[in-house]
Each structure stands twice: as C-alpha cells, then as structure tokens.
Design a protein around this motif. Structure first.
Motif, PDB file in Angstrom:
ATOM      1  N   GLY B  57     -26.323 -22.490  15.414  1.00 35.88           N
ATOM      2  CA  GLY B  57     -26.322 -22.882  16.819  1.00 35.88           C
ATOM      3  C   GLY B  57     -27.507 -23.744  17.191  1.00 35.88           C
ATOM      4  N   ILE B  58     -27.545 -24.120  18.488  1.00 35.62           N
ATOM      5  CA  ILE B  58     -28.619 -24.939  19.032  1.00 35.62           C
ATOM      6  C   ILE B  58     -29.821 -24.046  19.353  1.00 35.62           C
ATOM      7  N   ALA B  59     -31.029 -24.554  19.071  1.00 31.86           N
ATOM      8  CA  ALA B  59     -32.247 -23.806  19.397  1.00 31.86           C
ATOM      9  C   ALA B  59     -33.329 -24.816  19.771  1.00 31.86           C
ATOM     10  N   GLU B  60     -34.532 -24.319  19.982  1.00 30.40           N
ATOM     11  CA  GLU B  60     -35.632 -25.203  20.368  1.00 30.40           C
ATOM     12  C   GLU B  60     -36.875 -24.841  19.567  1.00 30.40           C
ATOM     13  N   ILE B  61     -37.549 -25.844  19.013  1.00 30.27           N
ATOM     14  CA  ILE B  61     -38.848 -25.602  18.371  1.00 30.27           C
ATOM     15  C   ILE B  61     -39.837 -26.596  18.967  1.00 30.27           C
ATOM     16  N   GLY B  63     -40.491 -27.590  21.890  1.00 29.61           N
ATOM     17  CA  GLY B  63     -39.949 -28.506  22.890  1.00 29.61           C
ATOM     18  C   GLY B  63     -38.883 -29.445  22.357  1.00 29.61           C
ATOM     19  N   ARG B  64     -38.544 -29.340  21.084  1.00 27.02           N
ATOM     20  CA  ARG B  64     -37.511 -30.210  20.490  1.00 27.02           C
ATOM     21  C   ARG B  64     -36.221 -29.427  20.326  1.00 27.02           C
ATOM     22  N   VAL B  65     -35.114 -30.075  20.671  1.00 27.33           N
ATOM     23  CA  VAL B  65     -33.816 -29.426  20.488  1.00 27.33           C
ATOM     24  C   VAL B  65     -33.385 -29.602  19.033  1.00 27.33           C
ATOM     25  N   VAL B  66     -33.046 -28.501  18.405  1.00 29.21           N
ATOM     26  CA  VAL B  66     -32.633 -28.564  16.999  1.00 29.21           C
ATOM     27  C   VAL B  66     -31.286 -27.866  16.825  1.00 29.21           C
ATOM     28  N   PHE B  67     -30.615 -28.237  15.738  1.00 34.00           N
ATOM     29  CA  PHE B  67     -29.395 -27.527  15.354  1.00 34.00           C
ATOM     30  C   PHE B  67     -29.689 -26.737  14.088  1.00 34.00           C
ATOM     31  N   VAL B  68     -29.421 -25.444  14.160  1.00 37.85           N
ATOM     32  CA  VAL B  68     -29.668 -24.553  13.023  1.00 37.85           C
ATOM     33  C   VAL B  68     -28.314 -24.238  12.381  1.00 37.85           C
ATOM     34  N   ASN B  69     -28.156 -24.635  11.126  1.00 40.99           N
ATOM     35  CA  ASN B  69     -26.880 -24.349  10.456  1.00 40.99           C
ATOM     36  C   ASN B  69     -27.126 -23.395   9.293  1.00 40.99           C
ATOM     37  N   VAL B  70     -26.351 -22.328   9.259  1.00 44.75           N
ATOM     38  CA  VAL B  70     -26.513 -21.304   8.220  1.00 44.75           C
ATOM     39  C   VAL B  70     -25.349 -21.389   7.246  1.00 44.75           C
ATOM     40  N   TYR B  71     -25.673 -21.379   5.982  1.00 45.69           N
ATOM     41  CA  TYR B  71     -24.645 -21.381   4.940  1.00 45.69           C
ATOM     42  C   TYR B  71     -24.793 -20.092   4.135  1.00 45.69           C
ATOM     43  N   LEU B  72     -23.895 -19.134   4.382  1.00 47.71           N
ATOM     44  CA  LEU B  72     -23.940 -17.887   3.621  1.00 47.71           C
ATOM     45  C   LEU B  72     -22.956 -17.979   2.461  1.00 47.71           C
ATOM     46  N   PRO B  73     -23.254 -17.293   1.359  1.00 43.39           N
ATOM     47  CA  PRO B  73     -22.319 -17.355   0.238  1.00 43.39           C
ATOM     48  C   PRO B  73     -20.967 -16.748   0.624  1.00 43.39           C
ATOM     49  N   PRO B  74     -19.889 -17.279   0.074  1.00 48.81           N
ATOM     50  CA  PRO B  74     -18.579 -16.727   0.407  1.00 48.81           C
ATOM     51  C   PRO B  74     -18.433 -15.310  -0.134  1.00 48.81           C
TER      52      PRO B  74
END
Lengths: 109, 235
Positions: B57-61, B63-74
C-alpha cells in the motif's frame, strides 16, 4: 507434461523481454477503493509492441494502460493513472464493478 | 524499476524469500529489501510490518509518498502420492500459483516421464519431510490410499499446523484412518482438521475433476484462514 510454465509470471516475463532488448513498462496497482478486481501490488507488464502479461483489473482498463505504457517506454517518465466509474463513459474505459484504482506505470531499466 | 532490482526481486521470489520494494512516487526512486536482512532504521517501521502482514500500500517516509509492495512466497502444496490425480493437480496447482511438491516412495509411480518439470521426490515421506519440514503455509494432500505412506505425513501436517490437511478415501477408509491416527495419539481436534473425503463436494468423478475439487478446497482453506497469522498467499 510441464516443460514451459503454463501461465507465465509477469515479472519473469519482463526480465526475459528486457534481456532480449525489448523496451518494457511495469504497471502496478498502488491503491484501490471499493470493489476492485485485482489487489494492490498486482502487476501488468507491457512491451513496446503492446504485448502484455498479468493484469491490473478484470480486463476493464488494460487497453488504456497498454496505450499509456507505450508513452512511458518512449519517454522514460513514470506516471500514475486513475480509473473509476464516473459516468456512462465508464463502460469504455473504467471499472464496471464500481470501484476505483490507481496504477503506477514505470519503465524498466 | 531498475533492471538490477528486477533481477534481485525475481531471484528472491525463486528462492522463496519474502521481499519488499519501496518506490517514491514522485521521483520513481526505489529500494529493495529482503527478509532476513538488517533494515535501515528509517524504513524498518514500514518494511517489518509489511513482511509480517503481507499488505502492500501507500505510505509516507520523511514527507515523501511511497508505494510499499510486498512479495511473499506462494503457499506450497505437498502431495503424498504420484498418482493420476496428482498428475492433473500438477498443472492446475501451477496455474493457480501454488508451489507443488510430490512425494512417493514407489519409484514406478514417481517418474519424471509422468510428471515433467514438477518437483518430485521418490522417497519415503519420513525422509523427505525431515529434510524439508511442513509449515503453516503448506497444504498437505495424501492421495496414495496406502496407510504405510499416508499416515505419517498426515500426523506431521497436523503437528505443523498446515493450513490444509486432506486425505483421499471413502468414509469407510477414513474411519479406519481415524482409528489408526487416534491410536498414534492424534486428538479429536486434530482428526476434525482432516478434510476427508478430500475436496469440495462437486460430485467429481475423473482424476482431473477430483484435482479441481481438491484445489478448490485448498483455496477455500487458504482464503478463509486467520489472516492475522500473516501472508496474503498466492498472487
């Protein structure tokens, strides 16, 4: 029985395309509101000829994303696209399911 | 995304290692984090919960807007029995995004000719599961019909808290199984966790239809499990 994968993984395809010298864009669902067909983090990968793998919706907006991807591959500048149901034109490019999504499109490499 | 990032991300996914990418949406600058590494304290509050919950999801670090994408093993499926049903399941599991391993000590069944590129171990479950133990992200499917082969992995699956434990066989076969497993110390709650007869009841008849029923049952178990335990599963 299973020599080649039956169902190519989009990010593996992107890597392979790039290795073959093809221009590639990666589109990623970054936000969804309401009923959205694909979860945040889903990928669609597109090459400069409009070939694609994966999905960011149920097929509703892929056409528009692919068109934008061609410009992203050419310019190298990433962009954010937003799709939702605003009016009757939604049936052309939008989500008939009533949700809204934001998609980040970036060039690979 | 940098090509180098994509190579590292794909290698981590192949190795079943959870990965997080953080992308600044205004500049496109991105960073990649692998599970088990020490994280920069500036991003640890984003990366650690992302790995734990599997939620992108979208987060902030700063003051910058970032997109955090998680890839979990199947999630994995371990099938005990290199039988006709498993041949059908091999193709379907791959399409549905599961990582399938088939174990069968009967070397006449467990042949590459019958299973192509599917991961196949022609050895006793006692040996194979000692080397690569079952875990909560694994579905155990016992389809040999042979208690000598099926019973041990069923017990191990219950101990490991596999999200799905299924065993092929009629109600009569299963009542015999319940008797044996109870003698071996499996309690009532454990017995109740075994899906038997295996698969959703869709009146499946052929091996391929039974594979559909099993896979649907596994997906139902995966998607209805307690998500606070982490993991969004296959994407």
């Amino acid at each position: 029985m299973l020599g080649q994968p039956l169902y190519p993984d989009p990010l593996s395809v992107a890597q392979e395309w790039c290795a073959n010298g093809r221009g590639v864009a990666i589109a990623t669902v970054i936000e969804t509101w309401g009923s959205a067909p694909r979860p945040v983090g889903s990928h669609l990968v597109i090459d400069a000829d409009g070939n694609f793998h994966g999905s960011v919706s149920g097929g509703c907006v892929e056409g528009a994303v692919i068109a934008e991807a061609a410009e992203v591959i050419a310019s190298g500048t990433a962009r954010i696209l937003e799709f939702g149901v605003a009016d009757e034109t939604a049936w052309r490019v939008g989500l008939s399911c009533g949700g809204r999504i934001r998609i980040y499109v970036e060039r690979l490499g | 995304m940098l090509l180098d990032h994509l190579h590292r991300l794909n290698a981590a996914r192949d190795a079943r290692r959870a990965t997080v990418t953080i992308t600044e949406l205004d500049t496109g600058a991105a960073r990649l984090f692998l599970e088990g590494e020490a994280f920069d304290p500036a991003v640890a509050p984003l990366v650690e919960p992302a790995l734990r919950t599997g939620k992108s999801g979208i987060a902030e670090i700063g003051g910058r807007v970032v997109f955090v994408n998680v890839y979990l093993p199947p999630p994995r499926i371990v099938a005990i029995g290199a039988v006709h049903i498993s041949q059908a399941l091999a193709g379907m599991a791959e399409i549905a995004g599961f990582d399938l391993t088939i174990i069968d000590p009967r070397s006449a069944f467990a042949t590459p000719e019958r299973f192509g590129g599917t991961k196949l171990l022609a050895e006793w479950p006692e040996d194979a599961l000692t080397r690569a133990p079952l875990d909560a992200y694994t579905a155990l499917v016992a389809v040999t019909h042979d208690p000598k082969i099926d019973d041990f992995p069923l017990m191990k699956a219950l101990e490991a808290g596999c999200f799905y434990v299924g065993a092929l066989g009629s109600r009569k076969t299963h009542s015999g199984r319940v008797e044996r497993l109870t003698k071996l110390g499996v309690d009532e709650a454990g017995i109740a966790r075994i899906h038997a007869p295996i698969g959703l009841d869709i009146r499946a008849s052929s091996p391929a239809e039974i594979a559909v029923a099993i896979l649907a049952d596994i997906i139902q178990a995966l998607r209805s499990r307690d998500v606070t335990a982490g993991g969004r599963g296959a994407e």
